[in-house]
Design a protein around this motif. Structure first.
Motif, PDB file in Angstrom:
ATOM      1  N   MET A 215       0.827  -1.200   0.000  1.00 49.45           N
ATOM      2  CA  MET A 215       0.000   0.000   0.000  1.00 49.45           C
ATOM      3  C   MET A 215       0.862   1.250   0.000  1.00 49.45           C
ATOM      4  SD  MET A 215      -3.252   0.707  -0.118  1.00 49.45           S
ATOM      5  CE  MET A 215      -3.077   2.174  -1.118  1.00 49.45           C
ATOM      6  N   GLY A 216       1.911   1.252   0.820  1.00 50.38           N
ATOM      7  CA  GLY A 216       2.810   2.406   0.849  1.00 50.38           C
ATOM      8  C   GLY A 216       3.491   2.637  -0.475  1.00 50.38           C
ATOM      9  N   PHE A 217       3.948   1.576  -1.106  1.00 46.75           N
ATOM     10  CA  PHE A 217       4.602   1.711  -2.406  1.00 46.75           C
ATOM     11  C   PHE A 217       3.606   2.158  -3.474  1.00 46.75           C
ATOM     12  CE2 PHE A 217       8.210  -1.504  -1.353  1.00 46.75           C
ATOM     13  CZ  PHE A 217       8.853  -0.521  -0.616  1.00 46.75           C
ATOM     14  N   ALA A 218       2.355   1.715  -3.361  1.00 49.48           N
ATOM     15  CA  ALA A 218       1.330   2.163  -4.315  1.00 49.48           C
ATOM     16  C   ALA A 218       1.090   3.661  -4.160  1.00 49.48           C
ATOM     17  CB  ALA A 218       0.035   1.386  -4.100  1.00 49.48           C
ATOM     18  N   ASP A 360      -3.290  -7.622  -3.078  1.00 44.05           N
ATOM     19  CA  ASP A 360      -3.134  -6.588  -4.100  1.00 44.05           C
ATOM     20  C   ASP A 360      -4.335  -5.656  -4.166  1.00 44.05           C
ATOM     21  OD1 ASP A 360      -0.583  -7.477  -5.048  1.00 44.05           O
ATOM     22  OD2 ASP A 360      -1.607  -9.159  -6.025  1.00 44.05           O
ATOM     23  N   THR A 361      -5.324  -5.881  -3.296  1.00 42.41           N
ATOM     24  CA  THR A 361      -6.524  -5.049  -3.287  1.00 42.41           C
ATOM     25  C   THR A 361      -6.729  -4.456  -1.892  1.00 42.41           C
ATOM     26  OG1 THR A 361      -7.911  -6.961  -2.752  1.00 42.41           O
ATOM     27  CG2 THR A 361      -7.634  -6.410  -5.087  1.00 42.41           C
ATOM     28  N   ASN A 362      -7.652  -3.516  -1.814  1.00 40.36           N
ATOM     29  CA  ASN A 362      -7.979  -2.916  -0.531  1.00 40.36           C
ATOM     30  C   ASN A 362      -9.405  -2.378  -0.564  1.00 40.36           C
ATOM     31  OD1 ASN A 362      -7.510  -2.194   2.112  1.00 40.36           O
ATOM     32  ND2 ASN A 362      -5.655  -1.030   1.680  1.00 40.36           N
ATOM     33  N   ILE A 363      -9.989  -2.221   0.613  1.00 39.44           N
ATOM     34  CA  ILE A 363     -11.307  -1.609   0.769  1.00 39.44           C
ATOM     35  C   ILE A 363     -11.146  -0.587   1.879  1.00 39.44           C
ATOM     36  CG2 ILE A 363     -13.757  -1.983   1.267  1.00 39.44           C
ATOM     37  CD1 ILE A 363     -13.264  -4.985   0.651  1.00 39.44           C
ATOM     38  N   VAL A 364     -11.277   0.693   1.572  1.00 41.23           N
ATOM     39  CA  VAL A 364     -10.965   1.713   2.580  1.00 41.23           C
ATOM     40  C   VAL A 364     -12.065   2.756   2.693  1.00 41.23           C
ATOM     41  CG1 VAL A 364      -8.494   1.425   2.105  1.00 41.23           C
ATOM     42  CG2 VAL A 364      -9.738   3.320   1.047  1.00 41.23           C
ATOM     43  N   GLU A 370     -14.464  16.467   9.249  1.00 42.73           N
ATOM     44  CA  GLU A 370     -15.918  16.529   9.165  1.00 42.73           C
ATOM     45  C   GLU A 370     -16.566  15.150   9.214  1.00 42.73           C
ATOM     46  OE1 GLU A 370     -14.540  16.779   4.785  1.00 42.73           O
ATOM     47  OE2 GLU A 370     -13.721  16.782   6.827  1.00 42.73           O
ATOM     48  N   GLY A 371     -15.761  14.089   9.256  1.00 42.51           N
ATOM     49  CA  GLY A 371     -16.292  12.736   9.284  1.00 42.51           C
ATOM     50  C   GLY A 371     -15.951  11.972   8.015  1.00 42.51           C
ATOM     51  N   LEU A 372     -16.816  11.040   7.647  1.00 37.76           N
ATOM     52  CA  LEU A 372     -16.577  10.207   6.465  1.00 37.76           C
ATOM     53  C   LEU A 372     -16.607  11.057   5.198  1.00 37.76           C
ATOM     54  CD1 LEU A 372     -16.249   7.336   5.240  1.00 37.76           C
ATOM     55  CD2 LEU A 372     -18.755   7.234   5.121  1.00 37.76           C
ATOM     56  N   ILE A 373     -15.550  10.948   4.394  1.00 41.50           N
ATOM     57  CA  ILE A 373     -15.461  11.696   3.131  1.00 41.50           C
ATOM     58  C   ILE A 373     -15.836  10.800   1.966  1.00 41.50           C
ATOM     59  CG2 ILE A 373     -13.924  12.956   1.573  1.00 41.50           C
ATOM     60  CD1 ILE A 373     -12.154  13.508   4.040  1.00 41.50           C
ATOM     61  N   GLN A 374     -15.185   9.642   1.911  1.00 45.73           N
ATOM     62  CA  GLN A 374     -15.446   8.699   0.816  1.00 45.73           C
ATOM     63  C   GLN A 374     -15.349   7.283   1.348  1.00 45.73           C
ATOM     64  OE1 GLN A 374     -13.322   8.828  -2.896  1.00 45.73           O
ATOM     65  NE2 GLN A 374     -13.452  11.042  -3.065  1.00 45.73           N
ATOM     66  N   GLU A 375     -16.162   6.419   0.785  1.00 42.54           N
ATOM     67  CA  GLU A 375     -16.072   4.989   1.078  1.00 42.54           C
ATOM     68  C   GLU A 375     -15.758   4.284  -0.231  1.00 42.54           C
ATOM     69  OE1 GLU A 375     -18.570   1.610   3.590  1.00 42.54           O
ATOM     70  OE2 GLU A 375     -19.383   3.620   3.271  1.00 42.54           O
ATOM     71  N   LEU A 376     -14.550   3.742  -0.346  1.00 45.20           N
ATOM     72  CA  LEU A 376     -14.104   3.143  -1.598  1.00 45.20           C
ATOM     73  C   LEU A 376     -14.387   1.646  -1.592  1.00 45.20           C
ATOM     74  CD1 LEU A 376     -10.662   4.947  -2.119  1.00 45.20           C
ATOM     75  CD2 LEU A 376     -12.932   5.626  -2.913  1.00 45.20           C
ATOM     76  N   PRO A 377     -14.891   1.113  -2.694  1.00 48.16           N
ATOM     77  CA  PRO A 377     -15.158  -0.328  -2.771  1.00 48.16           C
ATOM     78  C   PRO A 377     -13.851  -1.107  -2.960  1.00 48.16           C
ATOM     79  CG  PRO A 377     -15.572   0.700  -4.888  1.00 48.16           C
ATOM     80  CD  PRO A 377     -15.210   1.814  -3.940  1.00 48.16           C
ATOM     81  N   LEU A 378     -13.974  -2.396  -3.186  1.00 49.21           N
ATOM     82  CA  LEU A 378     -12.806  -3.231  -3.457  1.00 49.21           C
ATOM     83  C   LEU A 378     -12.116  -2.744  -4.722  1.00 49.21           C
ATOM     84  CD1 LEU A 378     -11.164  -5.836  -2.742  1.00 49.21           C
ATOM     85  CD2 LEU A 378     -12.677  -7.052  -4.331  1.00 49.21           C
ATOM     86  N   LEU A 379     -10.881  -2.275  -4.577  1.00 50.37           N
ATOM     87  CA  LEU A 379     -10.093  -1.762  -5.696  1.00 50.37           C
ATOM     88  C   LEU A 379      -8.666  -2.285  -5.572  1.00 50.37           C
ATOM     89  CD1 LEU A 379     -11.161   2.010  -5.507  1.00 50.37           C
ATOM     90  CD2 LEU A 379     -11.935   0.363  -7.234  1.00 50.37           C
ATOM     91  N   SER A 380      -7.930  -2.219  -6.672  1.00 49.85           N
ATOM     92  CA  SER A 380      -6.509  -2.520  -6.575  1.00 49.85           C
ATOM     93  C   SER A 380      -5.851  -1.486  -5.671  1.00 49.85           C
ATOM     94  CB  SER A 380      -5.857  -2.479  -7.961  1.00 49.85           C
ATOM     95  OG  SER A 380      -5.787  -1.144  -8.437  1.00 49.85           O
ATOM     96  N   SER A 386      -4.361   6.123  -5.801  1.00 51.87           N
ATOM     97  CA  SER A 386      -4.688   7.288  -6.624  1.00 51.87           C
ATOM     98  C   SER A 386      -5.875   8.051  -6.055  1.00 51.87           C
ATOM     99  CB  SER A 386      -4.985   6.851  -8.061  1.00 51.87           C
ATOM    100  OG  SER A 386      -3.846   6.291  -8.673  1.00 51.87           O
ATOM    101  N   ARG A 387      -6.887   7.312  -5.597  1.00 49.41           N
ATOM    102  CA  ARG A 387      -8.077   7.955  -5.033  1.00 49.41           C
ATOM    103  C   ARG A 387      -7.715   8.713  -3.744  1.00 49.41           C
ATOM    104  NH1 ARG A 387     -13.082   5.540  -6.419  1.00 49.41           N
ATOM    105  NH2 ARG A 387     -12.915   4.543  -8.473  1.00 49.41           N
TER     106      ARG A 387
END
Length: 407
Positions: A215-218, A360-364, A370-380, A386-387
């Motif tokens: 994740m850090g290298f990405a 190789d994937t993550n869900i974050v 202000e609280g939750l900004i974005q909820e990202l689905p399963l992505l590389s 990038s997001r």
């Protein structure tokens, strides 16, 4: 956005090669300098004269057709490309790229290139889903190759399924998005931590965790693609760092603390993706510990909380922390953000499938004050990175550029 950008358009031998004419035309209209390289098979679907007329440049097919004695054509093209686009990319072309084969003008140029590469696959659905092709695609993803996924629809073979080349407009949009992204962090310094720390018990044993550094290298790779100068402080990792970063290799939490604080002042964005030990052995033995009984008791002491220290010291830096949790994700993320004076927290449930260590994937979920900004689905992890940086850029203060490393 594409004005005066040098783009190599690689066309391989599939029926979708006819769409490459429209793609070439769109790129030229957008101001790009397009140099077309075709495989011999591609030339059986669409004529080189068509692409030469549209690109206003000679079309390259034969590696040995050297027209300028002052240069080696495939090296010259590779050296001057801002981006290489392979569209359509057949299963054969993808296999060559993944395995480093260079037996024609296009594959030789690709092997010599240091510029980013964008691939638009096109093939029969069964070919696209074949394990060998899937493995080759994953190999290219791991190397940082970008993709425009094929669409679903009527294929030349008669199937209605996934495998048709993305429309030229979609590919142009992806190219524009990349060039737009590549300027967002120009002149900025991004500091990233990656991997896990190792706390020595003795010369042969240590305490560590499952962090792979992926994740850090990405994050570091995404920052590079956005034009930043990138410093990575890395502990124990299972993958190689991206080319182009300034790498500082460390072992322990104390060494990471020293390296991070040494580079903190010049940083504009700091992303603490490393898994740093909370405790270390109170005493490190100079010699290997010997078995002395049925049990062994270790005395541990707290390490310095690097993220909290940076939160206390930050002036202009945008500070991004990570929270790997297994329950009450939102509660712990917001608590961490507040206590450690972060600007963003990237939280994930490491017990969820596809979101744990080493994958190789993550869900974050991204949290701000202000609280939750974005909820990202399963992505590389690359797309996740990038997001995350896109959000960070939006919140970056408009301040003078950071000082150079030598100042």
């Amino acid at each position: 956005m594409l004005t005066n950008k040098t783009i190599i358009l690689g066309i391989t031998g599939g029926i979708a090669a006819y769409k490459a004419a429209t793609l070439c035309s769109r790129l030229v209209q957008a101001g790009a300098k397009v140099h077309v390289i075709m495989t011999e098979s591609a030339a059986r679907f669409i004529t080189p004269l068509t692409l030469q007329t549209l690109s206003r440049n000679p079309v390259h097919i034969d590696t040995f057709d050297e027209r300028d004695p002052a240069v080696v054509s495939h090296i010259h093209l590779a050296d001057h490309a801002d981006l290489i686009v392979v569209a359509p990319a057949t299963a054969n072309a993808i296999g060559k790229m993944a395995n480093g084969l260079a037996d024609d003008m296009l594959s030789t140029t690709l092997l010599a290139a240091t510029s980013p590469v964008l691939v638009a696959p096109a093939m029969n659905v069964h070919m696209y889903e074949h394990p060998a092709v899937a493995q080759n695609l994953q190999t290219l993803v791991d190397r940082g190759v970008m993709f425009v996924d094929p669409g679903e629809g009527q294929l030349a073979c008669g199937y209605v399924a996934k495998g048709r080349l993305a429309e030229p407009e979609e590919i142009v949009h992806a190219i524009e998005e990349w060039f737009s992204r590549s300027r967002k962090l120009a002149g900025k310094h991004v500091l990233v931590t990656a991997g896990g720390t190792m706390e020595r018990l003795d010369p042969v044993r240590y305490l560590t965790n499952d962090s792979s550094g992926k994740m850090g290298f990405a994050i570091a790779e995404a920052a590079l693609l956005m034009g930043a100068e990138v410093t990575v402080v890395a502990g124990r990792t299972t993958v190689e760092p991206p080319a182009g970063v300034k790498l500082v290799q460390i072992e322990s939490a104390q060494q990471m603390l020293e390296a991070v604080t040494a580079h903190f002042e010049t940083a504009d964005i700091v992303v603490k993706a490393a898994a740093v030990a909370d405790y270390r052995p109170a005493r490190q033995q100079e010699q290997k510990l010997k078995k002395t009984g049925e049990t062994l008791t270790l005395e541990l002491e707290r390490t310095t909380d690097i993220l909290q220290l940076l939160g206390e010291r930050k002036t202009h830096q945008l500070l991004v922390g990570f929270a790997a949790e297994t329950q009450q994700i939102a509660h712990y993320a917001m608590d961490k953000l507040t206590r450690k004076n972060c600007d963003l927290i990237v939280a994930n449930d490491v017990s969820a499938e596809g979101a744990g260590f080493n994958g190789d994937t993550n869900i974050v979920q991204l949290y701000g004050k202000e609280g939750l900004i974005q909820e990202l689905p399963l992505l590389s992890k690359r797309e996740t990175a990038s997001r995350i940086l896109e959000v960070a850029v939006q919140r970056l203060p408009h301040l003078p550029q950071s000082r150079s490393f030598g100042e």
